[in-house]
Design a protein around this motif. Structure first.
Motif, short mmCIF file in Angstrom:
data_model
loop_
_atom_site.label_atom_id
_atom_site.label_comp_id
_atom_site.label_asym_id
_atom_site.label_seq_id
_atom_site.Cartn_x
_atom_site.Cartn_y
_atom_site.Cartn_z
N ILE A 148 0.82 -1.22 0.00
CA ILE A 148 0.00 0.00 0.00
C ILE A 148 0.85 1.27 0.00
O ILE A 148 0.42 2.30 -0.54
CB ILE A 148 -1.02 0.00 1.18
CG1 ILE A 148 -2.15 1.02 0.93
CG2 ILE A 148 -0.34 0.32 2.50
CD1 ILE A 148 -3.18 0.57 -0.03
N VAL A 149 2.05 1.23 0.57
CA VAL A 149 2.87 2.45 0.60
C VAL A 149 3.37 2.83 -0.78
O VAL A 149 3.86 3.95 -0.97
CB VAL A 149 4.05 2.35 1.60
CG1 VAL A 149 3.54 2.18 3.02
CG2 VAL A 149 5.03 1.26 1.21
N HIS A 150 3.22 1.95 -1.76
CA HIS A 150 3.65 2.24 -3.13
C HIS A 150 2.48 2.59 -4.04
O HIS A 150 2.62 2.61 -5.25
CB HIS A 150 4.43 1.06 -3.69
CG HIS A 150 5.68 0.78 -2.92
ND1 HIS A 150 6.77 1.61 -2.93
CD2 HIS A 150 5.98 -0.23 -2.06
CE1 HIS A 150 7.70 1.13 -2.14
NE2 HIS A 150 7.25 0.02 -1.60
N THR A 151 1.33 2.87 -3.44
CA THR A 151 0.16 3.30 -4.20
C THR A 151 -0.16 4.73 -3.81
O THR A 151 0.46 5.31 -2.92
CB THR A 151 -1.07 2.40 -3.90
OG1 THR A 151 -1.49 2.63 -2.55
CG2 THR A 151 -0.74 0.93 -4.10
N ASP A 152 -1.14 5.30 -4.45
CA ASP A 152 -1.54 6.66 -4.08
C ASP A 152 -2.95 6.69 -3.47
O ASP A 152 -3.59 7.72 -3.43
CB ASP A 152 -1.45 7.60 -5.28
CG ASP A 152 -2.29 7.16 -6.46
OD1 ASP A 152 -2.96 6.11 -6.37
OD2 ASP A 152 -2.26 7.86 -7.49
N THR A 153 -3.40 5.54 -2.97
CA THR A 153 -4.75 5.49 -2.40
C THR A 153 -4.78 5.76 -0.91
O THR A 153 -5.74 6.31 -0.41
CB THR A 153 -5.40 4.11 -2.63
OG1 THR A 153 -4.61 3.12 -1.98
CG2 THR A 153 -5.51 3.79 -4.10
N GLY A 154 -3.75 5.35 -0.18
CA GLY A 154 -3.81 5.41 1.28
C GLY A 154 -4.74 4.31 1.78
O GLY A 154 -5.33 3.56 1.00
N PHE A 155 -4.85 4.20 3.12
CA PHE A 155 -5.71 3.18 3.70
C PHE A 155 -6.24 3.63 5.05
O PHE A 155 -5.75 4.60 5.64
CB PHE A 155 -4.96 1.85 3.84
CG PHE A 155 -3.96 1.82 4.97
CD1 PHE A 155 -4.29 1.28 6.21
CD2 PHE A 155 -2.68 2.33 4.80
CE1 PHE A 155 -3.37 1.26 7.25
CE2 PHE A 155 -1.76 2.30 5.83
CZ PHE A 155 -2.10 1.77 7.06
N ILE A 156 -7.24 2.91 5.50
CA ILE A 156 -7.83 3.14 6.82
C ILE A 156 -7.64 1.86 7.62
O ILE A 156 -7.93 0.76 7.12
CB ILE A 156 -9.32 3.49 6.69
CG1 ILE A 156 -9.47 4.82 5.96
CG2 ILE A 156 -9.99 3.52 8.07
CD1 ILE A 156 -10.88 5.16 5.57
N ALA A 157 -7.14 1.98 8.82
CA ALA A 157 -6.98 0.83 9.71
C ALA A 157 -8.16 0.79 10.67
O ALA A 157 -8.64 1.84 11.11
CB ALA A 157 -5.68 0.95 10.50
#
Length: 138
Positions: free
Chosen positions: A57-66
């Motif tokens: 995920i750190v190599h995408t531009d979406t981000g995430f929610i934990a």
């Protein structure tokens, strides 16, 4: 400037100040939002699954929610996200979050962290917020 002409322009003075440091945790913890479009990480999943998710995920531009109801796990997710961004050992960060390292992050690193970790959603807002308190800087 043409020959024979004189400049009447005055220098312009501007004040340069250091921008305020963005907090790692301000606005990070929130109640679950239905219908979110960002990828959701079950922060209570096994460490190898989380490490694999973060490494990608750190190599995408979406981000995430934990999502978690555990304060210590929320702190571990912040640390592991920073580790993933910095090329450090994600599993070690999950097992032993280094708050000294996190508090020493420079503003661009904090900004990168918050661009990837969009929120920690929880029903235990007080517990999770308290666990992240060591990262709250004035």
């Amino acid at each position: 400037m043409a020959h024979g002409s004189e400049s009447t322009a005055e220098p312009v003075l501007i004040a340069l100040t250091t921008p305020a440091r963005r907090s790692i945790v301000d606005g990070l913890v929130r109640a679950p939002h239905p219908g979110t479009t960002a990828p959701i990480l079950d922060a209570d999943a096994p460490d190898p699954d989380i490490a694999a998710f973060l490494a990608t995920i750190v190599h995408t531009d979406t981000g995430f929610i934990a999502r978690t109801s555990s304060g210590p796990r929320a702190l571990a997710i912040v640390a592991a996200t920073a580790a993933a961004l910095c090329g450090e050992d994600i599993r070690t960060a999950l097992a032993t979050p280094d708050t000294t390292f996190l508090n020493a992050l420079k503003p661009p690193a904090v900004e990168a962290l918050r661009t990837v970790l969009l929120a920690i959603e929880t029903d235990a807002i007080a517990e999770v917020t308290q666990a992240l308190h060591p990262l709250a800087r004035p």
